[in-house]
Scaffold this motif. Structure first.
Motif, PDB file in Angstrom:
ATOM      1  N   ASP A 136      -6.499 -22.571  11.515  1.00  0.00           N
ATOM      2  CA  ASP A 136      -5.445 -23.143  12.041  1.00  0.00           C
ATOM      3  C   ASP A 136      -5.684 -23.636  13.550  1.00  0.00           C
ATOM      4  O   ASP A 136      -5.083 -24.550  14.122  1.00  0.00           O
ATOM      5  CB  ASP A 136      -4.099 -22.022  12.211  1.00  0.00           C
ATOM      6  N   LEU A 137      -6.665 -22.806  14.211  1.00  0.00           N
ATOM      7  CA  LEU A 137      -6.773 -23.130  15.763  1.00  0.00           C
ATOM      8  C   LEU A 137      -7.960 -22.691  16.190  1.00  0.00           C
ATOM      9  O   LEU A 137      -8.495 -21.569  15.719  1.00  0.00           O
ATOM     10  CB  LEU A 137      -5.723 -22.270  16.407  1.00  0.00           C
ATOM     11  N   ALA A 138      -8.787 -23.328  16.972  1.00  0.00           N
ATOM     12  CA  ALA A 138      -9.900 -23.163  17.474  1.00  0.00           C
ATOM     13  C   ALA A 138      -9.698 -23.214  19.294  1.00  0.00           C
ATOM     14  O   ALA A 138      -9.022 -23.810  19.775  1.00  0.00           O
ATOM     15  CB  ALA A 138     -11.192 -24.195  17.174  1.00  0.00           C
ATOM     16  N   ILE A 139     -10.553 -22.166  19.923  1.00  0.00           N
ATOM     17  CA  ILE A 139     -10.581 -22.349  21.134  1.00  0.00           C
ATOM     18  C   ILE A 139     -12.077 -22.715  21.575  1.00  0.00           C
ATOM     19  O   ILE A 139     -13.134 -21.979  21.029  1.00  0.00           O
ATOM     20  CB  ILE A 139     -10.337 -20.746  21.810  1.00  0.00           C
ATOM     21  N   ARG A 140     -12.161 -23.554  22.115  1.00  0.00           N
ATOM     22  CA  ARG A 140     -13.340 -24.176  22.295  1.00  0.00           C
ATOM     23  C   ARG A 140     -13.856 -24.658  23.755  1.00  0.00           C
ATOM     24  O   ARG A 140     -12.838 -25.272  24.496  1.00  0.00           O
ATOM     25  CB  ARG A 140     -13.759 -25.704  21.489  1.00  0.00           C
ATOM     26  N   PHE A 141     -15.193 -24.479  24.178  1.00  0.00           N
ATOM     27  CA  PHE A 141     -15.430 -24.907  25.494  1.00  0.00           C
ATOM     28  C   PHE A 141     -15.971 -26.220  25.760  1.00  0.00           C
ATOM     29  O   PHE A 141     -16.755 -26.806  24.698  1.00  0.00           O
ATOM     30  CB  PHE A 141     -16.437 -24.051  26.081  1.00  0.00           C
ATOM     31  N   GLY A 142     -15.324 -27.125  26.467  1.00  0.00           N
ATOM     32  CA  GLY A 142     -15.963 -28.605  26.739  1.00  0.00           C
ATOM     33  C   GLY A 142     -15.000 -29.223  27.462  1.00  0.00           C
ATOM     34  O   GLY A 142     -14.218 -29.015  28.251  1.00  0.00           O
TER      35      GLY A 142
END
Length: 299
Positions: free
Chosen positions: A143-149
């Motif tokens: 449902d959801l991702a927490i990504r760095f960028g």
């Protein structure tokens, strides 16, 4: 089913509303359209079927025998559709939220706060998948991702949650009084790297450094990297936001800091479209916690 012979759904809905209310104006209010629009839809349905379905009766309407026959069938049909849609909606709401996030984000930011979410929303079941892998979004899956960028993930919606620069750091006990100005000098130190990532090689390449020999790298789960940093087991590259307190107290020293673009940091990433209610709730909670932290840091 021969859909070419099927009347329009809007005309069937209009007639079903009229059959329930026996009044064009009341049916229009139920459908949020004018009574003239309802009347036009019913006339179109009568023309399609080749039979009269209703007649004027005082201030309202009365159904003909064929009209009553159709109304009964539509009541059962629309009822079955409504039950099916409700079952789908209920199942979608009750399905656990599947969240993927980096181990470092999970350990350093989310887990210290997650009990607050569970206290406020005990009805929402969470599935947390701490992984460095970029997981694809599929219906019924993540449902959801927490990504760095910087938020530029094609085909996905992203929103900055926590802004942060990227730093290369090491314990003061490891670095000592040494002053490092050349990025190539960090090759002299052992390196701690989160499993599944390749931050060292990426950072060195970005600085134009060609490794002079095989690098001394230890790959660790995210939660062990921070502990290893504190103990002086090696240096690492990480988001500054998670180690600000250790830098402020002098436990860790910043060797290099990448000042990233304004939108650089941890992002909330999901598929386009309206999120289901539990996901909306979780996103709102994430933003609330992030705003609290920013307010605290700015105080």
């Amino acid at each position: 089913m021969d859909w070419r012979q099927f009347p329009s759904l809007s005309s069937l809905r209009a007639f079903s509303a009229v059959a329930e209310e026996l009044n064009l104006t009341a049916a229009g209010r139920k459908l949020n359209v004018t009574h003239a629009a309802v009347s036009q839809q019913v006339r179109a349905l009568e023309a399609h079927l080749g039979t009269e379905l209703m007649q004027r009766a005082g201030r309202g309407v009365a159904l003909t025998a064929n009209g009553q026959f159709l109304a009964d069938g539509l009541h059962d049909g629309f009822g079955a559709i409504a039950e099916t849609l409700e079952a789908l909606r209920r199942g979608n709401e009750e399905r656990p939220l599947n969240i993927t996030l980096t181990p470092s984000f999970a350990v350093s930011w989310l887990m210290p706060r997650i009990s607050d979410f569970k206290q406020k929303h005990p009805e929402i079941e969470l599935m947390l998948n701490p992984t460095a892998e970029v997981v694809t979004f599929e219906p019924g899956g993540v449902d959801l991702a927490i990504r760095f960028g910087t938020g530029d993930w094609e085909g996905l919606e992203s929103e900055l949650l926590l802004a942060s620069n990227y730093v290369v750091v090491g314990a003061a006990s490891l670095i000592g009084d040494r002053v490092i100005t050349d990025p190539a000098e960090i090759q002299d130190f052992p390196w701690l790297q989160e499993l599944g990532t390749n931050e060292l090689a990426i950072w060195l390449e970005r600085q134009g450094v060609v490794p002079k020999s095989k690098l001394n790298v230890t790959h660790l789960p995210g939660y062990m990297v921070l502990d290893g940093l504190r103990r002086g087991h090696g240096i690492s590259a990480t988001a500054k936001i998670f180690i600000d307190s250790l830098i402020d107290t002098g436990i860790l020293k910043v060797l290099f800091e990448d000042v990233r673009p304004h939108q650089s940091g941890y992002h909330i990433v999901r598929r386009p479209g309206e999120p289901r209610p539990p996901l909306k709730t979780f996103i709102a909670w994430l933003k609330e916690k992030a705003a609290e932290e920013q307010s605290y840091c700015g105080a």
